[in-house]
Motif scaffolding. Sequence first.
Motif, PDB file in Angstrom:
ATOM      1  N   LYS A  77       6.695 -12.981  -4.952  1.00  0.00           N
ATOM      2  CA  LYS A  77       5.199 -13.449  -4.963  1.00  0.00           C
ATOM      3  C   LYS A  77       4.245 -12.749  -3.907  1.00  0.00           C
ATOM      4  O   LYS A  77       3.415 -11.986  -4.344  1.00  0.00           O
ATOM      5  N   PRO A  78       4.602 -12.799  -2.742  1.00  0.00           N
ATOM      6  CA  PRO A  78       3.821 -12.318  -1.781  1.00  0.00           C
ATOM      7  C   PRO A  78       3.850 -10.578  -1.718  1.00  0.00           C
ATOM      8  O   PRO A  78       2.544  -9.970  -1.562  1.00  0.00           O
ATOM      9  N   LEU A  79       4.682 -10.080  -2.558  1.00  0.00           N
ATOM     10  CA  LEU A  79       4.871  -8.577  -2.595  1.00  0.00           C
ATOM     11  C   LEU A  79       4.148  -8.226  -3.798  1.00  0.00           C
ATOM     12  O   LEU A  79       3.308  -7.383  -3.588  1.00  0.00           O
ATOM     13  N   ILE A  80       3.925  -9.036  -4.803  1.00  0.00           N
ATOM     14  CA  ILE A  80       3.213  -8.761  -5.937  1.00  0.00           C
ATOM     15  C   ILE A  80       1.627  -8.872  -5.705  1.00  0.00           C
ATOM     16  O   ILE A  80       0.995  -8.200  -6.030  1.00  0.00           O
ATOM     17  N   ILE A  81       1.400  -9.995  -4.931  1.00  0.00           N
ATOM     18  CA  ILE A  81       0.043 -10.273  -4.465  1.00  0.00           C
ATOM     19  C   ILE A  81      -0.467  -9.013  -3.569  1.00  0.00           C
ATOM     20  O   ILE A  81      -1.654  -8.512  -3.764  1.00  0.00           O
ATOM     21  N   GLU A  82       0.369  -8.351  -2.784  1.00  0.00           N
ATOM     22  CA  GLU A  82      -0.146  -7.394  -1.803  1.00  0.00           C
ATOM     23  C   GLU A  82      -0.467  -6.089  -2.635  1.00  0.00           C
ATOM     24  O   GLU A  82      -1.184  -5.495  -2.463  1.00  0.00           O
ATOM     25  N   SER A  83       0.868  -6.011  -3.673  1.00  0.00           N
ATOM     26  CA  SER A  83       0.551  -4.835  -4.534  1.00  0.00           C
ATOM     27  C   SER A  83      -0.666  -4.960  -5.474  1.00  0.00           C
ATOM     28  O   SER A  83      -1.277  -3.758  -5.534  1.00  0.00           O
ATOM     29  N   ARG A  84      -0.990  -5.918  -5.886  1.00  0.00           N
ATOM     30  CA  ARG A  84      -2.102  -6.024  -6.816  1.00  0.00           C
ATOM     31  C   ARG A  84      -3.389  -5.573  -6.041  1.00  0.00           C
ATOM     32  O   ARG A  84      -4.336  -5.032  -6.639  1.00  0.00           O
ATOM     33  N   ALA A  85      -3.430  -6.138  -4.885  1.00  0.00           N
ATOM     34  CA  ALA A  85      -4.562  -5.956  -4.176  1.00  0.00           C
ATOM     35  C   ALA A  85      -4.955  -4.468  -3.924  1.00  0.00           C
ATOM     36  O   ALA A  85      -5.961  -4.019  -3.997  1.00  0.00           O
ATOM     37  N   LYS A  86      -3.698  -3.857  -3.305  1.00  0.00           N
ATOM     38  CA  LYS A  86      -4.000  -2.445  -2.718  1.00  0.00           C
ATOM     39  C   LYS A  86      -4.185  -1.658  -3.963  1.00  0.00           C
ATOM     40  O   LYS A  86      -4.863  -0.663  -3.958  1.00  0.00           O
ATOM     41  N   ASN A  87      -3.602  -1.733  -5.319  1.00  0.00           N
ATOM     42  CA  ASN A  87      -3.564  -1.026  -6.277  1.00  0.00           C
ATOM     43  C   ASN A  87      -4.759  -1.019  -7.078  1.00  0.00           C
ATOM     44  O   ASN A  87      -5.188  -0.194  -7.825  1.00  0.00           O
ATOM     45  N   ARG A  88      -5.683  -1.931  -6.788  1.00  0.00           N
ATOM     46  CA  ARG A  88      -6.968  -2.116  -7.603  1.00  0.00           C
ATOM     47  C   ARG A  88      -7.860  -1.188  -6.722  1.00  0.00           C
ATOM     48  O   ARG A  88      -8.841  -0.716  -7.340  1.00  0.00           O
ATOM     49  N   LEU A  89      -7.523  -0.697  -5.435  1.00  0.00           N
ATOM     50  CA  LEU A  89      -8.369   0.149  -5.017  1.00  0.00           C
ATOM     51  C   LEU A  89      -8.120   1.667  -4.979  1.00  0.00           C
ATOM     52  O   LEU A  89      -6.959   1.939  -5.189  1.00  0.00           O
ATOM     53  N   PRO A  90      -8.915   2.404  -5.192  1.00  0.00           N
ATOM     54  CA  PRO A  90      -8.656   3.746  -5.425  1.00  0.00           C
ATOM     55  C   PRO A  90      -8.171   4.501  -4.049  1.00  0.00           C
ATOM     56  O   PRO A  90      -8.505   3.981  -2.962  1.00  0.00           O
ATOM     57  N   GLY A  91      -7.483   5.514  -4.200  1.00  0.00           N
ATOM     58  CA  GLY A  91      -6.899   6.085  -2.663  1.00  0.00           C
ATOM     59  C   GLY A  91      -5.613   6.437  -3.041  1.00  0.00           C
ATOM     60  O   GLY A  91      -4.704   6.408  -4.067  1.00  0.00           O
ATOM     61  N   LEU A  92      -5.111   7.376  -1.997  1.00  0.00           N
ATOM     62  CA  LEU A  92      -3.670   7.850  -1.877  1.00  0.00           C
ATOM     63  C   LEU A  92      -2.638   7.113  -1.508  1.00  0.00           C
ATOM     64  O   LEU A  92      -2.048   7.207  -0.377  1.00  0.00           O
ATOM     65  N   HIS A  93      -2.773   5.812  -2.353  1.00  0.00           N
ATOM     66  CA  HIS A  93      -1.720   4.963  -1.581  1.00  0.00           C
ATOM     67  C   HIS A  93      -0.106   5.605  -1.989  1.00  0.00           C
ATOM     68  O   HIS A  93       0.171   6.017  -2.944  1.00  0.00           O
ATOM     69  N   TYR A  94       0.614   5.214  -0.681  1.00  0.00           N
ATOM     70  CA  TYR A  94       2.280   5.423  -0.969  1.00  0.00           C
ATOM     71  C   TYR A  94       2.369   7.103  -0.615  1.00  0.00           C
ATOM     72  O   TYR A  94       3.339   7.438  -0.929  1.00  0.00           O
ATOM     73  N   LEU A  95       1.200   7.707  -0.494  1.00  0.00           N
ATOM     74  CA  LEU A  95       1.608   9.021  -0.334  1.00  0.00           C
ATOM     75  C   LEU A  95       0.991   9.732   0.952  1.00  0.00           C
ATOM     76  O   LEU A  95       0.919  10.749   1.315  1.00  0.00           O
ATOM     77  N   LYS A  96       0.728   8.772   1.907  1.00  0.00           N
ATOM     78  CA  LYS A  96       0.160   9.205   3.402  1.00  0.00           C
ATOM     79  C   LYS A  96       1.197   9.370   4.016  1.00  0.00           C
ATOM     80  O   LYS A  96       2.341   8.833   4.031  1.00  0.00           O
TER      81      LYS A  96
END
Length: 302
Positions: A283-302
């Motif tokens: 559950k906390p992993l999914i909450i974190e994922s949802r929050a991050k993925n709503r924002l535009p940006g080079l997530h997971y590629l930095k």
Amino acid sequence: MIYIVIVTYNGMQWLEKCLDSCKDYPVVVVDNASTDDTVSFIKTNYPNVILFKQEKNLGFGQANNLGIRYALDQGAEHVFLLNQDAYLVDTVLNDLVTFQKKQSNYGILSPVHITGNRKKLDKNFSSFMHEEYSGQFYSDFVLGNTLKDVYEVPFVNAAAWLISKACLETVGGFDPLFFHYGEDDNYCQRVLYHGFKIGVLPQSYVIHDREERPAPIISAYSAVYYNKRENYYKAKFANINVDSQHDKAIKHLRKTILKLKLQLKLSKSNGLKKELSRLIKIKPLIIESRAKNRLPGLHYLK
């Protein structure tokens, strides 16, 4: 500029055909700690291929992220993800790139996936093109209608994806929430959330040379069962296009477990307890994922 990114793992039976079909383009291979001759074969026979050998299996998504990051650093405007068991056919890649340049709202483009013998559609691919997903795709072929330039779909598997730089800069890379399976579902969900489209070009082809195997029988409450259920929950509840139903699922499982206990069905109740434990843990992993993925940006590629 376009780069092809291929993730390999014990891929000797396909590598020659796969890499030969890509010879006109710069290729990045990320090897997920193969135990066969994959790495030495590439080094010996394809010295121009950029090879990143991993000491452990990173999974499909994270290995692709390494290749994508390298391609972007080299100035790639388009990145083509290709499975190790897939081969380019004719001018497919040029077709995809040309179309994406004209219609940049398509963040992901895929060709039609055909079998190794070129006699039929890849089974999994064909299921993604049913009418409820792609509209007139099959009807247009059967009835001889004029084919559309592109058929918009909500999902197509990542065996042959052309992703634009603009899409990658907005959506980012694959979410590390997923190790293997579900990462392409999640990525497509995010692409749609950020306003890009996903399309299939009906007259461009890639060969997906995988065997058609019967679906394995999964025993209830086995390790494979729990892994499959966890992937299902992640793909469902991390979907940022809909409200998360995580708490509702936890509540439902608890009720079901109590009911089974009262019925003295202890084996089933204990099995579901383990499933509930996994659901609570992620559950906390999914909450974190949802929050991050709503924002535009080079997530997971930095």
